[in-house]
Every structure is written in structure tokens, then in C-alpha cells.
Design an enzyme around this catalytic site. Structure first.
Site, PDB file in Angstrom:
ATOM      1  N   CYS A   9       0.719  -1.193  -0.098  1.00 15.28           N
ATOM      2  CA  CYS A   9       0.024   0.108   0.252  1.00 15.28           C
ATOM      3  C   CYS A   9       0.941   1.116   0.138  1.00 15.28           C
ATOM      4  CB  CYS A   9      -1.002  -0.036   1.196  1.00 15.28           C
ATOM      5  SG  CYS A   9      -0.200   0.131   3.038  1.00 15.28           S
ATOM      6  N   ARG A  15      -3.225  -0.704   5.396  1.00 11.86           N
ATOM      7  CA  ARG A  15      -3.925  -1.516   4.402  1.00 11.86           C
ATOM      8  C   ARG A  15      -2.917  -3.004   4.527  1.00 11.86           C
ATOM      9  NH1 ARG A  15      -4.958   2.138  -0.198  1.00 11.86           N
ATOM     10  NH2 ARG A  15      -3.300   3.037   0.579  1.00 11.86           N
ATOM     11  N   ASP A 127      -8.063   4.007   0.960  1.00  9.55           N
ATOM     12  CA  ASP A 127      -7.041   4.316   1.849  1.00  9.55           C
ATOM     13  C   ASP A 127      -8.004   4.993   3.121  1.00  9.55           C
ATOM     14  OD1 ASP A 127      -5.229   5.761   3.517  1.00  9.55           O
ATOM     15  OD2 ASP A 127      -4.436   7.064   1.766  1.00  9.55           O
TER      16      ASP A 127
END
Ligand code: 4NP
Length: 156
Positions: A9, A15, A127
């Protein structure tokens, strides 16, 4: 031969460490720890050396996932060679990875996490960093779905 999966990520604190923990849980549950291993990294170095985001950790622990990875930056010189599947969380991650690839072999290893979802409607793992708690829950919902699909793909 052991299969290696790298989750990527932006910051490697929300994440991708969660993807690593969810995927590891499934790998263990299925008795595949000797055959499959995973790691995570970020395309940016902002949080290098830090543990996962505290908010992400508390949402994850409620579902039984302990986030114990330390953030690091993706290293094209090592990671393209070492990993068989390099899985970005959103289109920016995938584009950044593609820009760092040095040939077709590297490019063929790059995937997007939501490609492995079986419940439709998600085209990225959004996000959660600047949002509220629903964002962190959504990350985990999408990851739990995608990790099952990914495990089926990797185990062959
Ligand atoms: P991640 O989330 O890419 O899922 O780890 C983010 C973490 C940090 C920032 C952005 C996204 N940041 O801008 O610092």
C-alpha cells in the site's frame, strides 16, 4: 517451492499490514504455513520503521488479527525477485509498482487486491488514513473477502 506474496500500500501502516495478518491467518488455518509466506511494504517511506497505525490495530484485534509488522519501503531491486505475487491495494499502488518494474516478468507478478474479491462492487481497498472508523472496518471486510480468493489462486 514455497510461494511468496507481498502486499503493498502507500504507507505500510494500515492496509498492507492488515492484508498480511488476514492472509497469514488463513494460511495457518489451512495448514499451509510451510508452503506459503507473505510480507508487506509501502510505496512511500513516510512511516518506515513504525508499527501499524494504532486505529488499524484496534479494529484488527477485534476480529482476532494482531498486526505485528514494522513498516518498510518496497525495494524493487530485491522484492520483484523474491516474491511471486506483488499485490497492490489500489490503482495508485499498482501504477507505482508497474513504474518500478524492469520487465515483463516483474509486471506479470503485479496484481490488485480486489481482483481476488468474490463479493462484487469494490475496485480498490480505499485508504482509511484520513477517515473515520467505517473506513478501517471496510478495509478489513474487503481484505477478508480478497484473501480467500488470493489463497485459492496461490495454492493452485
Ligand atoms: P496505508 O495508509 O497506505 O494503508 O498504510 C496510509 C498511511 C499513511 C499515509 C497515507 C495512507 N500518510 O499519508 O501518511
Amino acid at each position: 517451492m514455497k510461494k511468496r506474496v507481498l502486499f503493498v500500500c502507500l504507507g505500510n501502516i494500515c492496509r498492507s499490514p492488515s492484508a498480511e495478518a488476514v492472509f497469514n491467518g488463513l494460511v495457518k488455518q489451512n495448514g499451509l504455513s510451510d508452503l506459503i509466506e507473505c510480507d508487506s511494504a509501502g510505496t512511500a517511506a513516510y512511516h518506515e520503521g513504525e508499527p501499524a497505525d494504532q486505529r488499524m490495530q484496534s479494529h484488527a484485534i477485534r476480529r482476532g488479527y494482531r498486526l505485528n509488522s514494522i513498516a518498510r519501503k518496497f525495494d524493487p531491486a530485491v522484492d520483484f525477485e523474491k516474491f511471486d505475487y506483488i499485490v497492490g491495494m489500489d490503482d495508485d499502488n499498482v501504477n507505482d509498482l508497474q513504474d518500478m518494474a524492469s520487465g515483463i516478468e516483474d509486471l506479470n507478478k503485479i496484481f490488485k487486491m480486489t481482483d481476488f474479491c468474490s463479493h462484487g462492487g469494490h475496485y480498490s481497498v480505499p485508504d482509511p488514513y484520513y477517515g473515520g472508523s467505517e473506513g478501517f472496518e471496510l478495509v478489513l471486510d474487503i481484505l477478508e473477502d480478497a484473501c480467500e480468493g488470493l489463497l485459492n489462486e496461490v495454492r493452485g
